[in-house]
Structures are given as structure tokens and as C-alpha cells.
Write a protein that holds these residues in place. Sequence first.
Motif, PDB file in Angstrom:
ATOM      1  N   TRP A 183      -0.289  16.438   5.514  1.00 42.25           N
ATOM      2  CA  TRP A 183      -1.138  16.257   6.689  1.00 42.25           C
ATOM      3  C   TRP A 183      -0.910  17.249   7.805  1.00 42.25           C
ATOM      4  O   TRP A 183      -1.865  17.721   8.432  1.00 42.25           O
ATOM      5  CB  TRP A 183      -1.038  14.808   7.165  1.00 42.25           C
ATOM      6  N   MET A 184       0.321  17.605   8.097  1.00 37.93           N
ATOM      7  CA  MET A 184       0.553  18.596   9.147  1.00 37.93           C
ATOM      8  C   MET A 184      -0.156  19.899   8.802  1.00 37.93           C
ATOM      9  O   MET A 184      -0.874  20.486   9.622  1.00 37.93           O
ATOM     10  CB  MET A 184       2.048  18.845   9.340  1.00 37.93           C
ATOM     11  N   GLN A 185       0.029  20.356   7.588  1.00 34.72           N
ATOM     12  CA  GLN A 185      -0.496  21.677   7.250  1.00 34.72           C
ATOM     13  C   GLN A 185      -2.008  21.707   7.138  1.00 34.72           C
ATOM     14  O   GLN A 185      -2.671  22.608   7.686  1.00 34.72           O
ATOM     15  CB  GLN A 185       0.145  22.177   5.955  1.00 34.72           C
ATOM     16  N   TYR A 186      -2.591  20.731   6.435  1.00 33.51           N
ATOM     17  CA  TYR A 186      -4.028  20.809   6.193  1.00 33.51           C
ATOM     18  C   TYR A 186      -4.856  20.457   7.425  1.00 33.51           C
ATOM     19  O   TYR A 186      -5.888  21.092   7.687  1.00 33.51           O
ATOM     20  CB  TYR A 186      -4.424  19.932   5.008  1.00 33.51           C
ATOM     21  N   ASP A 230       0.831  -1.201   0.000  1.00 34.09           N
ATOM     22  CA  ASP A 230       0.000   0.000   0.000  1.00 34.09           C
ATOM     23  C   ASP A 230       0.869   1.256   0.000  1.00 34.09           C
ATOM     24  O   ASP A 230       1.914   1.313   0.669  1.00 34.09           O
ATOM     25  CB  ASP A 230      -0.905   0.047   1.231  1.00 34.09           C
ATOM     26  N   ILE A 231       0.420   2.260  -0.709  1.00 33.32           N
ATOM     27  CA  ILE A 231       1.082   3.569  -0.713  1.00 33.32           C
ATOM     28  C   ILE A 231       0.366   4.460   0.300  1.00 33.32           C
ATOM     29  O   ILE A 231      -0.852   4.650   0.218  1.00 33.32           O
ATOM     30  CB  ILE A 231       1.050   4.182  -2.119  1.00 33.32           C
ATOM     31  N   VAL A 232       1.120   4.998   1.259  1.00 30.83           N
ATOM     32  CA  VAL A 232       0.508   5.691   2.390  1.00 30.83           C
ATOM     33  C   VAL A 232       1.285   6.960   2.743  1.00 30.83           C
ATOM     34  O   VAL A 232       2.442   7.140   2.357  1.00 30.83           O
ATOM     35  CB  VAL A 232       0.447   4.781   3.644  1.00 30.83           C
ATOM     36  N   SER A 233       0.632   7.816   3.513  1.00 32.39           N
ATOM     37  CA  SER A 233       1.274   8.978   4.111  1.00 32.39           C
ATOM     38  C   SER A 233       0.792   9.105   5.553  1.00 32.39           C
ATOM     39  O   SER A 233      -0.191   8.490   5.946  1.00 32.39           O
ATOM     40  CB  SER A 233       0.996  10.244   3.307  1.00 32.39           C
ATOM     41  N   LEU A 234       1.498   9.925   6.332  1.00 32.02           N
ATOM     42  CA  LEU A 234       1.328   9.936   7.786  1.00 32.02           C
ATOM     43  C   LEU A 234       0.775  11.255   8.295  1.00 32.02           C
ATOM     44  O   LEU A 234       1.360  12.324   8.058  1.00 32.02           O
ATOM     45  CB  LEU A 234       2.680   9.667   8.460  1.00 32.02           C
ATOM     46  N   VAL A 235      -0.330  11.185   9.031  1.00 33.25           N
ATOM     47  CA  VAL A 235      -0.792  12.301   9.845  1.00 33.25           C
ATOM     48  C   VAL A 235       0.102  12.355  11.084  1.00 33.25           C
ATOM     49  O   VAL A 235       0.342  11.320  11.713  1.00 33.25           O
ATOM     50  CB  VAL A 235      -2.262  12.109  10.273  1.00 33.25           C
ATOM     51  N   PRO A 236       0.644  13.529  11.455  1.00 34.48           N
ATOM     52  CA  PRO A 236       1.591  13.576  12.574  1.00 34.48           C
ATOM     53  C   PRO A 236       1.048  12.940  13.852  1.00 34.48           C
ATOM     54  O   PRO A 236      -0.017  13.333  14.342  1.00 34.48           O
ATOM     55  CB  PRO A 236       1.828  15.076  12.765  1.00 34.48           C
ATOM     56  N   PRO A 237       1.752  11.959  14.405  1.00 30.72           N
ATOM     57  CA  PRO A 237       1.334  11.342  15.665  1.00 30.72           C
ATOM     58  C   PRO A 237       1.727  12.202  16.859  1.00 30.72           C
ATOM     59  O   PRO A 237       2.288  13.287  16.696  1.00 30.72           O
ATOM     60  CB  PRO A 237       2.082  10.004  15.661  1.00 30.72           C
ATOM     61  N   ILE A 238       1.444  11.720  18.050  1.00 34.45           N
ATOM     62  CA  ILE A 238       1.604  12.528  19.252  1.00 34.45           C
ATOM     63  C   ILE A 238       3.057  12.823  19.580  1.00 34.45           C
ATOM     64  O   ILE A 238       3.386  13.874  20.105  1.00 34.45           O
ATOM     65  CB  ILE A 238       0.914  11.849  20.462  1.00 34.45           C
ATOM     66  N   SER A 239       3.983  11.884  19.262  1.00 34.12           N
ATOM     67  CA  SER A 239       5.382  12.067  19.632  1.00 34.12           C
ATOM     68  C   SER A 239       6.247  12.303  18.407  1.00 34.12           C
ATOM     69  O   SER A 239       6.205  11.534  17.446  1.00 34.12           O
ATOM     70  CB  SER A 239       5.902  10.830  20.384  1.00 34.12           C
ATOM     71  N   ILE A 240       7.056  13.348  18.473  1.00 31.48           N
ATOM     72  CA  ILE A 240       7.966  13.671  17.383  1.00 31.48           C
ATOM     73  C   ILE A 240       9.167  12.731  17.360  1.00 31.48           C
ATOM     74  O   ILE A 240       9.819  12.551  16.333  1.00 31.48           O
ATOM     75  CB  ILE A 240       8.443  15.134  17.528  1.00 31.48           C
TER      76      ILE A 240
END
Length: 333
Positions: A127-130, A84-94
Motif C-alpha cells: 500500500w505505501m508504494q502503490y 478476515d485477512i487484511v493489510s494496511l494503507v499507511p495512516p496519518i501517524s507513524i
Amino acid sequence: MTRVVRFSQYGGPEVLRIDDIEVPAPGPDEVRISVKAIGLNRAESMFRSGQYLEQAEFPSRLGYEAAGIVEAVGARAGEFAVGDIVSLVPPISIAQWGTYAELAVLPAAMLVKHPASLSFAEASAVWMQYVTAWGALIQVAALQPGEFVLITAASSSVGLAAIQIANQVGAIPIAVSRTAAKHEQLLAAGAAHVLTSEQADFNRQVERITSGQGARVIFDPVGGPFLEQLVDAAARGGIILVYGALSSEPSPFPLFKVLSKSLTLRGYLLHEITSRPELLEAGKAYVIAGLEAGTLRPVIARTFAFEQIVDAHRYLEAGDQFGKVVVTLESAP
């Protein structure tokens, strides 16, 4: 083994190193991806220099965003499968989910099968920006058609996302930049008006644009002394959403002005959205719909190779970019 970016002390971009480490298997609720592109954020620069909400445990990883291909899945990884081709919404820990790596183990709940029309570089810049801008403008401020929204640091990725979302709603985005250098770019990006924070008549111009009303919604990642001018620019009963602290100077709280205008001065974090599953899913759906319709379009300022991570952070910190800074890995198409 995989190559990851880590740092062993707080400092400037030069503290970043590329190390070889063991790659863990994904846990039950996790997915491991082959990273093809990484979107950089000022939060990562602040974390690296010891000026962020989260503290590092050395040697520390870092990184909030990435796009790539699933190569292993945990037992409860739900909808995801190898390939699968995926992207990440920022999780709680950097740090825990650090994405600056060739291979990264990530929480399945934060992954998205983004539209196939996006390149890996574009998907890492979504995801971070939008979700940040959507959560603030739509969920918190309930921005309405015809309303003025004043957006500072407007040439940042979040600022540009806010302009696009304001236009989707039918609101009137007033973009604010430090200097006039990006005036035409911001107009081309959809801003209805462009002001500079350095101009002496800033508040007079806001008054002119808004016919004396001020902006009902103000979206600011800077803080610092300019906050007092934002209070002056706000409409009576308006809301100022502060989602960052890019200024190193103290932020005044003009109490009597806030009282006299009945203003809401509110701190805001992306994790308010991502920590609530129903809002997270709503945010994902909103962004995907906008990407598919073409009303949301990530803007990439410049790309760097993985081996140029130090240079990428230096460029990020210079503050001259228009849009997102992205790091790509050699194997990415």
C-alpha cells in the motif's frame, strides 16, 4: 500482553528494542489484528533518527504497514469481522498506529481485504508504494500514454511501483539509480531505459532518449544537489514531484531554469491521498484491480524475522535492496 518494537531516544538502528506492553481493545472505529508481516519504509528509519515530519514521544512505537488477521473489531468497524485477512494503507501517524508489533490496533478505514493470491509478506509490501505512486503519477501529474516519466531511486519499492504504473498507462519509464549495479534488474522490472545519477553525461542521455524534449513527469524522493539536474532533464511545462528528502544535502532551487521552462516543482505526500476518502477508495480500487490483473506485482528484496528488526533497519539504510524489505512474525505461514 504483546511484543512491540519501540525506541526511547533518536539514533541508529540499535535504539530499537522489543518490549512487552498491554494490548488495548479496539475503539469504535478500530480493528485489532494479529500481525503476520510488516513492510518497512525509509520514513520509519528517518522517524527513528529524528529526521521526519512527525516527532516521537518516548517511548515511541513506529511502523506504517502490516498484514495480518483480524482478531477483534470495534462497534463501527463496518465490513470487518474476526478472521478476515487484511493489510494496511499507511495512516496519518507513524507512531500512534505503530505496526511493529505482534498485535496492532489500527483504523478500520485504512484496512483492505487484499486479494487472496497474496501472501502476508506480499500484502505488507503493497500500500505505501502503490498508493504513493498512483497518487503522484495518475492523480497529480495525469501521466498519459507515450509520455516520458523519469523515476529516481528506481529500485526502491515506490520506484518499482512507479515503473509498473507507468507501463500500465502506456507511458515510457526512465529509471534512475545511483550506480549501474541494478541496470539489468531494472530493465527486467519494466524500465524502458536505465540511467545512473553518477554518470557524467546524464542530461545528454535524457535528451537522447526523449529526442530533445525532456521528461514531462519526474518523480523524485531524494532532493539534494541532483535536483538541479532533474530540472535540466525536465520537458518544458513539465512537473517535478518531490516526495522525499533522502539526501542530507541542501536542495537548490534553480529559479531561472524553472522560470524559463515554465516548470511545476511540487512537494507531494501520500497523505494528500489517504486524507481524502474519495481518493483513498479510488486508490484502493486501482491497486486491487492491478494486483488481480497481475500488472502490479510487489517485489520483496529480503525478509527478516521480528527479532531481527535492528538488522532489518541496517539493511534498509544500506540502500542496496531491490524492492521492499519485509519483517515476518514466527507464526506467519
